[in-house]
Design an enzyme around this catalytic site. Structure first.
Site, mmCIF file in Angstrom:
data_model
loop_
_atom_site.group_PDB
_atom_site.id
_atom_site.type_symbol
_atom_site.label_atom_id
_atom_site.label_comp_id
_atom_site.label_asym_id
_atom_site.label_seq_id
_atom_site.Cartn_x
_atom_site.Cartn_y
_atom_site.Cartn_z
ATOM 1 N N ASP A 140 0.842 -1.196 0.000
ATOM 2 C CA ASP A 140 0.000 0.000 0.000
ATOM 3 C C ASP A 140 0.882 1.252 0.000
ATOM 4 O OD1 ASP A 140 -2.178 -1.662 0.215
ATOM 5 O OD2 ASP A 140 -2.246 -1.502 2.413
HETATM 6 N N1 URA Z 1 -1.201 -5.992 3.776
HETATM 7 C C1 URA Z 1 -1.708 -4.753 3.821
HETATM 8 O O1 URA Z 1 -2.758 -4.514 4.409
HETATM 9 N N2 URA Z 1 -1.017 -3.777 3.208
HETATM 10 C C2 URA Z 1 0.148 -3.978 2.574
HETATM 11 O O2 URA Z 1 0.735 -3.022 2.031
HETATM 12 C C3 URA Z 1 0.670 -5.273 2.529
HETATM 13 C C4 URA Z 1 -0.034 -6.276 3.143
#
Ligand code: URA
Length: 234
Positions: A102
């Site tokens: 993310d």
């Molecule tokens: N899980 C998440 O919620 N975000 C990420 O960036 C990676 C794994």
């Protein structure tokens, strides 16, 4: 390989710009000026020059990046810089993230243009372990902590999903600091798993993917190519 394709694979030129360069007499094949886009190039033997510069195909690339926050793992340009914008390699736009992070997640991001290698790591069949460090909004202690560990181990049915998550290992390093090992890569998986417990992830960092951990020597925003030995570990 056709000459126009060879030109577009080895330079920043599109196929149509490659054809124009050919028409303009900017290209030689084994020392002879050539203009036909459809000419066959033997990529091992032939020597192609564009305006006097020798062109060569780049091999497959394997990169690790310490992804900072406010960087996106998408191919399209958006609000934030893209991970591939941080990687100073020719044709970096051909690299794909091996499991996205993310925009607010930091840590280890692998990038490659080797589709088979990418598939080996991301395919659910291979159950490649990813280790995340999460700061939580609510402390997890005592019976709550034990329940959370058991739920993660058993699997959780996340909203909008058809199947529960695969067994995951939750370790509490402190009441609001957790290490979570998962073997899948579902959308926002870690945040949704803690969300299902009624908690919230305040910050998230990917420490490792399978046998590759982010080295301390790589500062946020820095990258390096993987060694042949690291590539072969998957
Ligand atoms: N899980 C998440 O919620 N975000 C990420 O960036 C990676 C794994």
């Amino acid at each position: 390989m056709r000459l126009d394709r060879f030109l577009s694979e080895t330079t920043e030129l599109t196929r149509s710009l490659a054809k124009r360069a050919l028409k303009n007499g900017e290209v030689t094949l084994n020392g002879e000026p050539v203009k036909q886009a459809a000419l066959h190039v033997d990529t091992e033997q032939d020597q192609v020059h564009l305006n006097g510069e020798r062109l060569a195909l780049v091999g497959l690339r394997y990169v690790m990046l310490h992804k900072p926050t406010e960087v996106e793992c998408t191919a399209r340009r958006g609000l934030y810089p893209r991970a591939i914008d941080l990687v100073d390699l020719p044709h970096a736009d051909r690299l794909q993230p091996v499991g996205r992070l993310d925009v607010d997640t930091t840590g280890l991001l692998l990038l490659t243009d080797d589709g088979q290698w990418l598939h080996r790591i991301t395919s659910p069949k291979h159950r490649c372990a990813k280790v995340y460090l999460a700061e939580l909004a609510e402390p997890l202690e005592g019976a709550h902590a034990e329940r959370a560990i058991a739920q993660f181990e058993e699997g959780i049915l996340l909203e909008d999903d058809d199947t529960p998550t695969a067994p995951a290992t939750l370790e509490l390093l402190a009441p609001t600091r957790a290490r979570l090992t998962i073997t899948e890569g579902r959308y926002h998986q870690v945040k949704r798993m803690f969300g299902a417990l009624g908690n919230r992830v305040v910050s998230l960092h990917r420490h490792s993917i399978g046998p590759i951990a982010l080295p301390d020597t790589l500062a946020p925003g820095e990258w390096r190519e993987l060694t042949p030995e690291e590539i072969a570990r998957f």
